[in-house]
Design a protein around this motif. Structure first.
Motif, PDB file in Angstrom:
ATOM      1  N   UNK A   1       2.340  -7.324   9.174  1.00  0.00           N
ATOM      2  CA  UNK A   1       3.110  -6.180   8.690  1.00  0.00           C
ATOM      3  C   UNK A   1       4.595  -6.526   8.638  1.00  0.00           C
ATOM      4  N   UNK A   2       5.260  -6.150   7.531  1.00  0.00           N
ATOM      5  CA  UNK A   2       6.656  -6.543   7.311  1.00  0.00           C
ATOM      6  C   UNK A   2       7.625  -5.844   8.246  1.00  0.00           C
ATOM      7  N   UNK A   3       7.184  -4.802   8.941  1.00  0.00           N
ATOM      8  CA  UNK A   3       8.040  -4.107   9.901  1.00  0.00           C
ATOM      9  C   UNK A   3       7.674  -4.517  11.325  1.00  0.00           C
TER      10      UNK A   3
ATOM     11  N   UNK B   1      13.356  -8.014   4.412  1.00  0.00           N
ATOM     12  CA  UNK B   1      14.784  -7.730   4.272  1.00  0.00           C
ATOM     13  C   UNK B   1      15.030  -6.247   4.013  1.00  0.00           C
ATOM     14  N   UNK B   2      14.105  -5.611   3.294  1.00  0.00           N
ATOM     15  CA  UNK B   2      14.132  -4.160   3.078  1.00  0.00           C
ATOM     16  C   UNK B   2      12.812  -3.594   3.569  1.00  0.00           C
ATOM     17  N   UNK B   3      12.815  -2.755   4.605  1.00  0.00           N
ATOM     18  CA  UNK B   3      11.562  -2.165   5.075  1.00  0.00           C
ATOM     19  C   UNK B   3      11.160  -0.989   4.186  1.00  0.00           C
ATOM     20  N   UNK B   4       9.872  -0.772   3.989  1.00  0.00           N
ATOM     21  CA  UNK B   4       9.467   0.410   3.219  1.00  0.00           C
ATOM     22  C   UNK B   4       9.772   1.695   3.992  1.00  0.00           C
ATOM     23  N   UNK B   5      10.232   2.712   3.272  1.00  0.00           N
ATOM     24  CA  UNK B   5      10.461   4.018   3.898  1.00  0.00           C
ATOM     25  C   UNK B   5       9.150   4.720   4.181  1.00  0.00           C
ATOM     26  N   UNK B   6       8.140   4.413   3.364  1.00  0.00           N
ATOM     27  CA  UNK B   6       6.795   4.924   3.577  1.00  0.00           C
ATOM     28  C   UNK B   6       5.818   3.897   3.031  1.00  0.00           C
ATOM     29  N   UNK B   7       4.565   3.960   3.463  1.00  0.00           N
ATOM     30  CA  UNK B   7       3.598   2.964   3.066  1.00  0.00           C
ATOM     31  C   UNK B   7       3.803   1.671   3.836  1.00  0.00           C
ATOM     32  N   UNK B   8       3.095   0.621   3.435  1.00  0.00           N
ATOM     33  CA  UNK B   8       3.155  -0.641   4.168  1.00  0.00           C
ATOM     34  C   UNK B   8       3.255  -1.836   3.220  1.00  0.00           C
ATOM     35  N   UNK B   9       3.813  -2.915   3.757  1.00  0.00           N
ATOM     36  CA  UNK B   9       3.818  -4.220   3.094  1.00  0.00           C
ATOM     37  C   UNK B   9       3.270  -5.220   4.099  1.00  0.00           C
ATOM     38  N   UNK B  10       2.234  -5.965   3.706  1.00  0.00           N
ATOM     39  CA  UNK B  10       1.676  -6.970   4.604  1.00  0.00           C
ATOM     40  C   UNK B  10       1.602  -8.315   3.887  1.00  0.00           C
TER      41      UNK B  10
ATOM     42  N   UNK C   1       0.853  -1.185   0.000  1.00  0.00           N
ATOM     43  CA  UNK C   1       0.000   0.000   0.000  1.00  0.00           C
ATOM     44  C   UNK C   1       0.890   1.237   0.000  1.00  0.00           C
ATOM     45  N   UNK C   2       1.098   1.796  -1.196  1.00  0.00           N
ATOM     46  CA  UNK C   2       1.934   2.985  -1.380  1.00  0.00           C
ATOM     47  C   UNK C   2       3.325   2.778  -0.769  1.00  0.00           C
ATOM     48  N   UNK C   3       3.858   1.582  -0.917  1.00  0.00           N
ATOM     49  CA  UNK C   3       5.163   1.253  -0.338  1.00  0.00           C
ATOM     50  C   UNK C   3       6.286   1.824  -1.208  1.00  0.00           C
ATOM     51  N   UNK C   4       7.176   2.576  -0.600  1.00  0.00           N
ATOM     52  CA  UNK C   4       8.304   3.194  -1.301  1.00  0.00           C
ATOM     53  C   UNK C   4       9.582   2.931  -0.517  1.00  0.00           C
ATOM     54  N   UNK C   5      10.713   2.982  -1.218  1.00  0.00           N
ATOM     55  CA  UNK C   5      12.014   2.790  -0.565  1.00  0.00           C
ATOM     56  C   UNK C   5      12.928   3.935  -0.964  1.00  0.00           C
TER      57      UNK C   5
ATOM     58  N   UNK D   1      12.355  -4.549  -4.586  1.00  0.00           N
ATOM     59  CA  UNK D   1      10.937  -4.914  -4.481  1.00  0.00           C
ATOM     60  C   UNK D   1      10.782  -6.278  -3.822  1.00  0.00           C
ATOM     61  N   UNK D   2      11.531  -7.272  -4.293  1.00  0.00           N
ATOM     62  CA  UNK D   2      11.403  -8.610  -3.731  1.00  0.00           C
ATOM     63  C   UNK D   2      11.806  -8.643  -2.261  1.00  0.00           C
ATOM     64  N   UNK D   3      12.809  -7.892  -1.895  1.00  0.00           N
ATOM     65  CA  UNK D   3      13.292  -7.934  -0.518  1.00  0.00           C
ATOM     66  C   UNK D   3      12.325  -7.266   0.457  1.00  0.00           C
ATOM     67  N   UNK D   4      11.405  -6.478  -0.061  1.00  0.00           N
ATOM     68  CA  UNK D   4      10.359  -5.950   0.813  1.00  0.00           C
ATOM     69  C   UNK D   4       9.371  -7.029   1.226  1.00  0.00           C
ATOM     70  N   UNK D   5       9.258  -8.097   0.408  1.00  0.00           N
ATOM     71  CA  UNK D   5       8.221  -9.085   0.646  1.00  0.00           C
ATOM     72  C   UNK D   5       8.448  -9.911   1.901  1.00  0.00           C
ATOM     73  N   UNK D   6       9.704 -10.013   2.359  1.00  0.00           N
ATOM     74  CA  UNK D   6       9.917 -10.743   3.613  1.00  0.00           C
ATOM     75  C   UNK D   6      10.665  -9.913   4.652  1.00  0.00           C
TER      76      UNK D   6
END
Length: 247
Positions: A70-72, A56-65, A6-10, A49-54
């Motif tokens: 939640x990935x963070x 490994x890379x947290x989003x700077x803004x937005x969310x990944x679930x 959801x509007x996930x950016x790095x 992008x792939x590393x956000x899925x588990x």
């Protein structure tokens, strides 16, 4: 299982630069298909992008679930659900042999050493690797190493398997072996690749360019879009028409 961005950016800070560098523009996606590919040029943002899925890379803004986790905030739960296989298996295989590496993956979930060894052998046998279980990972072929790394990840039964360019270091024989192996897995699979034939096997393909999803659709159409993108004059590419990126 589903992964929702959801509007996930790095964005990352770089020494000497007053402003953070954007690696991924805000992305909104819902990933539910069984086989999903990510294609794009080197440096386009695929691996980020792939590393956000588990997590490994947290989003700077937005969310990944991942199925609501939640990935963070829930990174441990996310990593239990999402297994990650790196491009170079030697970056992932930390033990001297395949047997020891799979046993290492099982150390938390299977406490009894005898049971852990039996389960490791069952996993290696599933991939036809039992005869190689006690060989040094440095003596294995590229395809065998990739399968050992895959076995070590799958030993803990993740729901989703994420693979970053898994065929890059493989010859034709081992690429075909990998394709057959992936086709037989029950997990949802999300992978990045430069192998467009492999991409054509998938249900849905995302094209990434300059940190943005510029195409999202069926494999054949996405590959064709990417070919045209590569052949075009290197200029900023607006979001694609036709089958636009899906929410």
């Amino acid at each position: 299982m589903s992964i929702i961005l959801d509007r996930a950016a790095v964005r990352v800070s770089i020494d000497g630069c007053p402003e953070p560098k954007t690696l991924l523009e805000p992305i909104t996606l819902t990933l539910t298909e069984r086989r999903i590919g990510v294609i794009g040029a080197n440096g386009s943002g695929k691996s980020t992008l792939l590393r956000m899925f588990n997590g490994l890379v947290p989003p700077s803004s937005g969310t990944v679930t991942v199925s609501g986790a939640d990935s963070v905030r829930d990174v441990r739960a996310v990593r239990r659900r999402v297994g990650f296989v790196f491009t170079d298996p030697l970056a992932q295989l930390v033990m001297p042999t395949g047997r020891e590496d799979v046993e290492l993956s099982l150390r938390r979930s299977v406490r009894n050493p005898r049971d852990r060894r039996a389960q490791a052998e069952a996993v290696l046998g599933r991939f036809g690797l039992l005869s190689l279980a006690d060989q040094s990972v440095y003596e294995l072929s590229g395809g065998e190493r990739q399968l050992v790394a895959l076995a070590a990840v799958l030993a803990v039964s993740p729901d989703i398997l994420v693979m970053d360019e898994p065929s890059t270091l493989l010859d034709l024989r081992n690429r075909e072996l990998l394709r057959r192996t992936l086709a037989g897995l029950e997990q949802q699979i999300i992978l990045s690749t430069h192998d467009l034939e492999l991409a054509l096997d998938l249900d849905r393909v995302l094209v990434v360019d300059a940190g943005r999803i510029v195409y999202d659709g069926a494999a054949a159409a996405a590959v064709e879009h990417y070919r045209k993108l590569c052949a075009a004059d290197p200029a900023p590419v607006p979001p694609a028409g036709g089958d636009p990126a899906r929410p």
